[in-house]
Design an enzyme around this catalytic site. Sequence first.
Site, PDB file in Angstrom:
ATOM      1  N   TYR A 289     -33.275  38.197  -8.945  1.00  0.00           N
ATOM      2  CA  TYR A 289     -34.482  38.695  -9.601  1.00  0.00           C
ATOM      3  C   TYR A 289     -34.577  40.189  -9.339  1.00  0.00           C
ATOM      4  O   TYR A 289     -34.125  40.666  -8.285  1.00  0.00           O
ATOM      5  CB  TYR A 289     -35.718  37.971  -9.033  1.00  0.00           C
ATOM      6  CG  TYR A 289     -36.983  38.226  -9.822  1.00  0.00           C
ATOM      7  CD1 TYR A 289     -37.227  37.553 -11.007  1.00  0.00           C
ATOM      8  CD2 TYR A 289     -37.929  39.147  -9.370  1.00  0.00           C
ATOM      9  CE1 TYR A 289     -38.380  37.798 -11.743  1.00  0.00           C
ATOM     10  CE2 TYR A 289     -39.090  39.390 -10.096  1.00  0.00           C
ATOM     11  CZ  TYR A 289     -39.306  38.709 -11.284  1.00  0.00           C
ATOM     12  OH  TYR A 289     -40.445  38.959 -12.011  1.00  0.00           O
ATOM     13  N   PHE A 346     -40.871  43.940 -17.327  1.00  0.00           N
ATOM     14  CA  PHE A 346     -39.442  44.236 -17.130  1.00  0.00           C
ATOM     15  C   PHE A 346     -38.918  43.231 -16.113  1.00  0.00           C
ATOM     16  O   PHE A 346     -39.498  43.077 -15.033  1.00  0.00           O
ATOM     17  CB  PHE A 346     -39.227  45.636 -16.553  1.00  0.00           C
ATOM     18  CG  PHE A 346     -37.794  45.864 -16.074  1.00  0.00           C
ATOM     19  CD1 PHE A 346     -36.873  46.492 -16.899  1.00  0.00           C
ATOM     20  CD2 PHE A 346     -37.371  45.420 -14.827  1.00  0.00           C
ATOM     21  CE1 PHE A 346     -35.555  46.673 -16.477  1.00  0.00           C
ATOM     22  CE2 PHE A 346     -36.050  45.594 -14.406  1.00  0.00           C
ATOM     23  CZ  PHE A 346     -35.150  46.223 -15.233  1.00  0.00           C
ATOM     24  N   GLU A 347     -37.839  42.565 -16.451  1.00  0.00           N
ATOM     25  CA  GLU A 347     -37.155  41.709 -15.479  1.00  0.00           C
ATOM     26  C   GLU A 347     -35.703  41.634 -15.895  1.00  0.00           C
ATOM     27  O   GLU A 347     -35.404  41.504 -17.081  1.00  0.00           O
ATOM     28  CB  GLU A 347     -37.682  40.260 -15.528  1.00  0.00           C
ATOM     29  CG  GLU A 347     -39.064  40.026 -14.992  1.00  0.00           C
ATOM     30  CD  GLU A 347     -39.521  38.569 -15.167  1.00  0.00           C
ATOM     31  OE1 GLU A 347     -39.182  37.932 -16.179  1.00  0.00           O
ATOM     32  OE2 GLU A 347     -40.208  38.087 -14.260  1.00  0.00           O
ATOM     33  N   VAL A 348     -34.808  41.719 -14.925  1.00  0.00           N
ATOM     34  CA  VAL A 348     -33.446  41.253 -15.125  1.00  0.00           C
ATOM     35  C   VAL A 348     -33.298  40.138 -14.098  1.00  0.00           C
ATOM     36  O   VAL A 348     -33.580  40.364 -12.915  1.00  0.00           O
ATOM     37  CB  VAL A 348     -32.391  42.352 -14.873  1.00  0.00           C
ATOM     38  CG1 VAL A 348     -30.977  41.805 -15.094  1.00  0.00           C
ATOM     39  CG2 VAL A 348     -32.638  43.555 -15.782  1.00  0.00           C
TER      40      VAL A 348
END
Length: 460
Positions: A289, A346-348
């Site tokens: 995460y 925003f997330e990767v």
Amino acid sequence: MAAGSARIVRYILFAFFFIAVLYFISHSSPQGLPLTPDNFGVGKGSSSSGLGKTEGAPSGEKESTGFGSTGIESSSSAGTSKEDIPGSKQSTKGKGSSSYGDIKDSTAHGDLAEAPMALTPADAGWDNLLGTAPGPRMNATFVSLARNSDVWDIARSIRQVEDRFNRRYNYDWVFLNDKPFDAQFKRVTTSLVSGKTFYGEIPHEHWSFPDFIDQDKAKKVREDMAQRKIIYGDSVSYRHMCRFESGFFFQQPLMLNYEWYWRVEPSIELFCDIHYDPFRFMAENKKKYSFVLSLYEYVETIPTLWDSVKKFMKNHPEHIVEGNSMGFLSDDGGDTYNHCHFWSNFEVGNLNWLRSKAYTDFFEALDKDGGFFYERWGDAPVHSIAAGLMLKKEEIHFFNDIAYYHVPFTHCPTGEKTRIDLGCHCNPKDNFDWKGYSCTARYFELNGLEKPEGYENQQD
Ligand SMILES: *[C@@H]1O[C@H](CO)[C@@H](O)[C@H](O)[C@H]1NC(C)=O
Ligand SMILES: [Mg+2]
């Protein structure tokens, strides 16, 4: 005499000009010169060969010296035309799978080690921002939840993600909507995304009140929050959105085809070049995460969230990981929530983690308690608390070098050298990282990270 020598000079000049033209033609790369209709996008959308995929032509990869050549053509060689995909609601794995042909091999650790990523300006290949990036591709996609009316706002986001990163990587993009996407939305987004685009319609049960919710009670809450002027407090669709992002986006048939996702919302901005593949960074460094901005949640929206979390921790001690980030979430060892969360627009992240038993049990426990409707729980605290308790702290990554804006906050990398190296266009004064309402300093302290030089000057 004079006339004769003038003619000779003309001949010589003409010969030079001719040689120069020949040289220019023979030395230009595929994305540089050929003035064919394809390169002007003529015929885009009408023929499967004119879809702007020329970037991926293997002959344009001369600059990839020093990197393994595996996987370079993986995103382009499949040659799947983009226009036959939009609208296909169910899994398009059959079509897409050929483009992943060598992912399995190329993501094996041995091969990754052979094609190192340039992570700093000192590494070979750092300055190469032209053409298709060398190296393997991850099993990854961008994902955007958007309405048809968001088309121009998501177009802005896509344009920036493409310019700063994806034009060299050509990752897929999945769009999700609770209504069918219209033709214009598909046309515009497909024209902007360098990878393949997929469009999914969210099933009703993922975008509605579950039957255990008391409608009258939920309605009273909305009316009360409207009066107290709590942001989105009276919105039904905002609640469906938060619940969907908390529990269902990673379960959509199109998303089952991937292991990694990068969430992109309408109207975001990216301010710096991204010189390496964040998906690959996550995979190689065993991250699950990531975030760029963190802050305190608005208490009125989650008054009983932590009670539900504590109940979950008691019922499922097996899911609570040792060496987690409880210190990010709580100042008293878990008794109370300090409201810190990673900002999830925003997330990767890793989809298989979200699909794990641990996360599923977590979401279901929270969902049953009804706080998505009886309060206004956001997906940001839900994801953050899950990551904070059920991942090891080293599995959560802060992407300092991905400079980002979503109204009203900006992450602009600290330190002029970094910003110059990355070609950033954000105003450092806007950086939220070290301000009083950010939780990022807390993340740094918990993880024993050294804060970047100059952070002290950005605290207010
Ligand atoms: C990508 O990930 C999904 C989910 O884990 C998996 O089902 C699929 O087989 C993977 N595809 C490839 C090519 O590895
Ligand atoms: Mg938003």
